[in-house]
Every structure is written in structure tokens, then in C-alpha cells.
Design a protein around this motif. Structure first.
Motif, PDB file in Angstrom:
ATOM      1  N   THR A 109       0.847  -1.192   0.000  1.00  0.00           N
ATOM      2  CA  THR A 109       0.000   0.000   0.000  1.00  0.00           C
ATOM      3  C   THR A 109       0.882   1.242   0.000  1.00  0.00           C
ATOM      4  O   THR A 109       1.988   1.239   0.535  1.00  0.00           O
ATOM      5  CB  THR A 109      -0.926   0.029   1.225  1.00  0.00           C
ATOM      6  OG1 THR A 109      -0.139   0.021   2.417  1.00  0.00           O
ATOM      7  CG2 THR A 109      -1.850  -1.166   1.228  1.00  0.00           C
ATOM      8  N   ALA A 110       0.372   2.294  -0.627  1.00  0.00           N
ATOM      9  CA  ALA A 110       1.128   3.539  -0.753  1.00  0.00           C
ATOM     10  C   ALA A 110       0.144   4.672  -1.006  1.00  0.00           C
ATOM     11  O   ALA A 110      -1.030   4.429  -1.327  1.00  0.00           O
ATOM     12  CB  ALA A 110       2.120   3.439  -1.910  1.00  0.00           C
ATOM     13  N   PRO A 111       0.575   5.926  -0.887  1.00  0.00           N
ATOM     14  CA  PRO A 111      -0.295   7.049  -1.251  1.00  0.00           C
ATOM     15  C   PRO A 111      -0.633   7.021  -2.740  1.00  0.00           C
ATOM     16  O   PRO A 111       0.176   6.568  -3.566  1.00  0.00           O
ATOM     17  CB  PRO A 111       0.541   8.280  -0.895  1.00  0.00           C
ATOM     18  CG  PRO A 111       1.526   7.803   0.120  1.00  0.00           C
ATOM     19  CD  PRO A 111       1.837   6.394  -0.279  1.00  0.00           C
ATOM     20  N   ARG A 112      -1.808   7.508  -3.074  1.00  0.00           N
ATOM     21  CA  ARG A 112      -2.224   7.572  -4.472  1.00  0.00           C
ATOM     22  C   ARG A 112      -1.374   8.588  -5.234  1.00  0.00           C
ATOM     23  O   ARG A 112      -0.754   9.474  -4.645  1.00  0.00           O
ATOM     24  CB  ARG A 112      -3.711   7.930  -4.559  1.00  0.00           C
ATOM     25  CG  ARG A 112      -4.596   6.876  -3.922  1.00  0.00           C
ATOM     26  CD  ARG A 112      -6.036   7.301  -3.831  1.00  0.00           C
ATOM     27  NE  ARG A 112      -6.218   8.461  -2.964  1.00  0.00           N
ATOM     28  CZ  ARG A 112      -7.390   8.991  -2.653  1.00  0.00           C
ATOM     29  NH1 ARG A 112      -8.502   8.485  -3.148  1.00  0.00           N
ATOM     30  NH2 ARG A 112      -7.473  10.038  -1.855  1.00  0.00           N
ATOM     31  N   VAL A 113      -1.362   8.432  -6.555  1.00  0.00           N
ATOM     32  CA  VAL A 113      -0.530   9.307  -7.390  1.00  0.00           C
ATOM     33  C   VAL A 113      -1.401  10.022  -8.415  1.00  0.00           C
ATOM     34  O   VAL A 113      -2.521   9.615  -8.708  1.00  0.00           O
ATOM     35  CB  VAL A 113       0.586   8.504  -8.102  1.00  0.00           C
ATOM     36  CG1 VAL A 113       1.557   7.933  -7.084  1.00  0.00           C
ATOM     37  CG2 VAL A 113       0.015   7.390  -8.957  1.00  0.00           C
ATOM     38  N   GLY A 114      -0.876  11.129  -8.940  1.00  0.00           N
ATOM     39  CA  GLY A 114      -1.574  11.847  -9.997  1.00  0.00           C
ATOM     40  C   GLY A 114      -2.758  12.660  -9.525  1.00  0.00           C
ATOM     41  O   GLY A 114      -3.615  13.039 -10.334  1.00  0.00           O
ATOM     42  N   ILE A 115      -2.848  12.925  -8.218  1.00  0.00           N
ATOM     43  CA  ILE A 115      -3.938  13.732  -7.684  1.00  0.00           C
ATOM     44  C   ILE A 115      -3.352  14.879  -6.865  1.00  0.00           C
ATOM     45  O   ILE A 115      -2.164  14.867  -6.517  1.00  0.00           O
ATOM     46  CB  ILE A 115      -4.903  12.897  -6.813  1.00  0.00           C
ATOM     47  CG1 ILE A 115      -4.137  12.219  -5.655  1.00  0.00           C
ATOM     48  CG2 ILE A 115      -5.629  11.859  -7.652  1.00  0.00           C
ATOM     49  CD1 ILE A 115      -5.036  11.494  -4.671  1.00  0.00           C
ATOM     50  N   THR A 116      -4.189  15.870  -6.558  1.00  0.00           N
ATOM     51  CA  THR A 116      -3.713  17.019  -5.789  1.00  0.00           C
ATOM     52  C   THR A 116      -4.436  17.166  -4.451  1.00  0.00           C
ATOM     53  O   THR A 116      -4.063  18.002  -3.641  1.00  0.00           O
ATOM     54  CB  THR A 116      -3.902  18.326  -6.590  1.00  0.00           C
ATOM     55  OG1 THR A 116      -5.287  18.460  -6.930  1.00  0.00           O
ATOM     56  CG2 THR A 116      -3.077  18.300  -7.870  1.00  0.00           C
ATOM     57  N   LYS A 117      -5.472  16.350  -4.213  1.00  0.00           N
ATOM     58  CA  LYS A 117      -6.226  16.403  -2.963  1.00  0.00           C
ATOM     59  C   LYS A 117      -6.141  15.058  -2.251  1.00  0.00           C
ATOM     60  O   LYS A 117      -6.107  14.012  -2.899  1.00  0.00           O
ATOM     61  CB  LYS A 117      -7.691  16.748  -3.241  1.00  0.00           C
ATOM     62  CG  LYS A 117      -7.883  18.097  -3.915  1.00  0.00           C
ATOM     63  CD  LYS A 117      -9.336  18.320  -4.278  1.00  0.00           C
ATOM     64  CE  LYS A 117      -9.532  19.655  -4.982  1.00  0.00           C
ATOM     65  NZ  LYS A 117     -10.931  19.860  -5.420  1.00  0.00           N
ATOM     66  N   ALA A 118      -6.136  15.098  -0.925  1.00  0.00           N
ATOM     67  CA  ALA A 118      -6.082  13.876  -0.112  1.00  0.00           C
ATOM     68  C   ALA A 118      -4.939  12.969  -0.555  1.00  0.00           C
ATOM     69  O   ALA A 118      -5.097  11.756  -0.644  1.00  0.00           O
ATOM     70  CB  ALA A 118      -7.421  13.145  -0.177  1.00  0.00           C
ATOM     71  N   VAL A 119      -3.792  13.574  -0.808  1.00  0.00           N
ATOM     72  CA  VAL A 119      -2.663  12.837  -1.374  1.00  0.00           C
ATOM     73  C   VAL A 119      -1.996  11.905  -0.364  1.00  0.00           C
ATOM     74  O   VAL A 119      -1.231  11.029  -0.754  1.00  0.00           O
ATOM     75  CB  VAL A 119      -1.599  13.807  -1.948  1.00  0.00           C
ATOM     76  CG1 VAL A 119      -2.170  14.572  -3.122  1.00  0.00           C
ATOM     77  CG2 VAL A 119      -1.103  14.760  -0.880  1.00  0.00           C
ATOM     78  N   ASP A 120      -2.288  12.087   0.921  1.00  0.00           N
ATOM     79  CA  ASP A 120      -1.615  11.285   1.932  1.00  0.00           C
ATOM     80  C   ASP A 120      -2.329   9.970   2.242  1.00  0.00           C
ATOM     81  O   ASP A 120      -1.801   9.134   2.965  1.00  0.00           O
ATOM     82  CB  ASP A 120      -1.467  12.092   3.228  1.00  0.00           C
ATOM     83  CG  ASP A 120      -2.816  12.576   3.753  1.00  0.00           C
ATOM     84  OD1 ASP A 120      -3.741  12.757   2.937  1.00  0.00           O
ATOM     85  OD2 ASP A 120      -2.933  12.767   4.976  1.00  0.00           O
ATOM     86  N   ARG A 121      -3.514   9.769   1.701  1.00  0.00           N
ATOM     87  CA  ARG A 121      -4.261   8.551   2.029  1.00  0.00           C
ATOM     88  C   ARG A 121      -3.626   7.342   1.329  1.00  0.00           C
ATOM     89  O   ARG A 121      -3.439   7.354   0.116  1.00  0.00           O
ATOM     90  CB  ARG A 121      -5.732   8.714   1.629  1.00  0.00           C
ATOM     91  CG  ARG A 121      -6.380   9.868   2.371  1.00  0.00           C
ATOM     92  CD  ARG A 121      -7.855  10.011   2.097  1.00  0.00           C
ATOM     93  NE  ARG A 121      -8.367  11.241   2.717  1.00  0.00           N
ATOM     94  CZ  ARG A 121      -9.641  11.588   2.737  1.00  0.00           C
ATOM     95  NH1 ARG A 121     -10.551  10.817   2.180  1.00  0.00           N
ATOM     96  NH2 ARG A 121     -10.015  12.718   3.313  1.00  0.00           N
ATOM     97  N   PRO A 122      -3.328   6.276   2.080  1.00  0.00           N
ATOM     98  CA  PRO A 122      -2.613   5.128   1.513  1.00  0.00           C
ATOM     99  C   PRO A 122      -3.554   4.169   0.787  1.00  0.00           C
ATOM    100  O   PRO A 122      -3.661   2.983   1.124  1.00  0.00           O
ATOM    101  CB  PRO A 122      -1.981   4.491   2.750  1.00  0.00           C
ATOM    102  CG  PRO A 122      -2.971   4.768   3.837  1.00  0.00           C
ATOM    103  CD  PRO A 122      -3.556   6.129   3.528  1.00  0.00           C
ATOM    104  N   TRP A 123      -4.216   4.674  -0.235  1.00  0.00           N
ATOM    105  CA  TRP A 123      -5.237   3.898  -0.925  1.00  0.00           C
ATOM    106  C   TRP A 123      -4.799   3.469  -2.326  1.00  0.00           C
ATOM    107  O   TRP A 123      -5.617   3.293  -3.218  1.00  0.00           O
ATOM    108  CB  TRP A 123      -6.540   4.686  -0.983  1.00  0.00           C
ATOM    109  CG  TRP A 123      -7.152   4.876   0.389  1.00  0.00           C
ATOM    110  CD1 TRP A 123      -6.820   4.226   1.552  1.00  0.00           C
ATOM    111  CD2 TRP A 123      -8.207   5.783   0.733  1.00  0.00           C
ATOM    112  NE1 TRP A 123      -7.600   4.668   2.588  1.00  0.00           N
ATOM    113  CE2 TRP A 123      -8.473   5.634   2.118  1.00  0.00           C
ATOM    114  CE3 TRP A 123      -8.950   6.705   0.003  1.00  0.00           C
ATOM    115  CZ2 TRP A 123      -9.445   6.359   2.778  1.00  0.00           C
ATOM    116  CZ3 TRP A 123      -9.926   7.447   0.663  1.00  0.00           C
ATOM    117  CH2 TRP A 123     -10.175   7.273   2.035  1.00  0.00           C
ATOM    118  N   ARG A 124      -3.504   3.321  -2.499  1.00  0.00           N
ATOM    119  CA  ARG A 124      -2.942   2.732  -3.715  1.00  0.00           C
ATOM    120  C   ARG A 124      -2.468   1.331  -3.344  1.00  0.00           C
ATOM    121  O   ARG A 124      -1.771   1.146  -2.347  1.00  0.00           O
ATOM    122  CB  ARG A 124      -1.772   3.564  -4.216  1.00  0.00           C
ATOM    123  CG  ARG A 124      -1.111   3.056  -5.506  1.00  0.00           C
ATOM    124  CD  ARG A 124       0.131   3.864  -5.818  1.00  0.00           C
ATOM    125  NE  ARG A 124       0.768   3.439  -7.052  1.00  0.00           N
ATOM    126  CZ  ARG A 124       2.036   3.669  -7.355  1.00  0.00           C
ATOM    127  NH1 ARG A 124       2.812   4.352  -6.505  1.00  0.00           N
ATOM    128  NH2 ARG A 124       2.539   3.251  -8.489  1.00  0.00           N
TER     129      ARG A 124
END
Length: 198
Positions: free
Chosen positions: A165-180
Motif C-alpha cells: 500500500t502507498a499514497p495515491r498518485v496523480g492527484i492534488t487532494k487527499a494525497v496522503d491517504r494510503p489507498w494505492r
């Protein structure tokens, strides 16, 4: 594997936590008109998530997100790339899983024709690359992922793999959520490659 003989994921698979669905899609098989492979990377998005298209409520663009689970939500990113998502959670909850990357295994020649000059690990290593290789466009928006031309099949019996699991990429909001969610060690995952959790 053919659509006539393959086991498919049922509605119940999608009608639960979007984060569980995103994690458990890793290792499943995805085909579109016979082209596809093994899912190695996903991201989850839920309704109260500022990075989710449903965050501001229903619109003509996002209405599929508010519909039944197990449907394809396909939208155009930056006016260029179609991105493929699987609607999750009970109807009305408006959550979805972005399919980010595949290990291509079926229809490779067609994929190479769609993405000429690319190495195998670059054919589907990103959500826009994936839809280009498979030929998924906006016409697939709202389609049932449990029926042709899609085929979504469960992990093979005995499947084992580390899910990172890791932070999502290619977004500018809620970037810290480990939903990748990524298959650990896979060379088919998009950049930046995630680092294993400690």
C-alpha cells in the motif's frame, strides 16, 4: 480463458468496502474484448474523499458512480485518456476503484499495435496506457463488468502475492491517504514504484 468458460466475479464482490475491493482486485484477471491480463495496481476512491468525482454530489458526468456496484465508470482525464474504474459499495454510496495497471497476458499483438514501440512492461503500466492498450473508451461507461465485452475473473487458486500500500498518485487532494494497492515487486506497476511497508 474464454468468456464462455471462465468464472466471473459476482456482484457481491463489489458490494462492500471500496478499499477491500481495491486490494482484492490485485491478482484478478481483466479482459476487454479478449485483450487484458492480471491486475497489479489499483486505487480506491470513496464519496467523502476530496479526490473522488462523487465528492460534490451527483452530476451528469458521475451518475454511474451512484448506480449499482460492478459497473464500469469510464471518464476522460485531461481530455485525452479514458480511465477505467469499477463501481463499489452498495448502490448510492458512490465509490470506485481505479484500475491502474495490468500484467498483459492476452491479446498482446493487438496491444502492441495500439501502443507501438512499447516494451511489454510499458503496455499497461498506467491507467491511460491500460485503456489505450485494451481499447476501452467512453462507450464502456456504465457497462456491466460481469458481462461481455468485459471479463473479470477471480485470482487463480492458490494465488500468493504481497500487496503493497502507498499514497495515491496523480492527484492534488487527499494525497496522503494510503489507498494505492500494488503487487509487490511487479515490474508492470506504474511509476513511481511503491516501497514496501515497514
Amino acid at each position: 480463458m474464454t468468456s464462455a468458460t471462465a468464472e466471473r466475479l459476482d456482484l457481491g464482490f463489489f458490494e462492500r468496502s471500496v478499499h477491500a475491493v481495491a486490494r482484492e482486485l490485485i491478482g484478478c484477471e481483466l479482459r476487454y474484448r479478449g485483450r487484458g491480463g492480471t491486475i497489479v495496481e489499483t486505487e480506491s476512491y470513496e464519496r467523502d474523499d476530496p479526490a473522488c468525482h462523487a465528492y460534490g454530489g451527483p452530476t451528469a458526468r458521475n451518475e454511474v458512480l451512484f448506480g449499482p456496484p460492478g459497473r464500469a465508470y469510464v471518464y476522460l482525464s485531461y481530455g485525452i485518456h479514458s480511465l477505467l474504474n469499477a463501481v463499489a459499495e452498495p448502490e448510492g454510496e458512490a465509490a470506485a476503484v481505479l484500475i491502474r495497471a495490468l500484467r498483459p497476458t492476452a491479446g498482446l499483438e493487438e496491444m502492441r499495435a495500439r501502443r507501438p514501440g512499447r516494451a511489454e512492461e510499458e503496455l499497461c503500466s498506467g491507467p491511460g496506457k491500460l485503456t489505450e492498450a485494451l481499447g476501452v473508451g467512453l462507450e464502456a461507461n456504465g457497462a456491466d463488468l460481469g458481462a461481455d465485452p468485459f471479463l473479470l475473473a477471480p485470482r487463480a487458486p492458490g494465488w500468493e502475492g504481497e500487496i503493497v500500500t502507498a499514497p495515491r498518485v496523480g492527484i492534488t487532494k487527499a494525497v496522503d491517504r494510503p489507498w494505492r494497492f500494488c503487487l509487490g515487486g511487479s515490474r508492470y506497476v506504474s511509476n513511481p514504484k511503491p516501497r514496501p511497508s515497514r
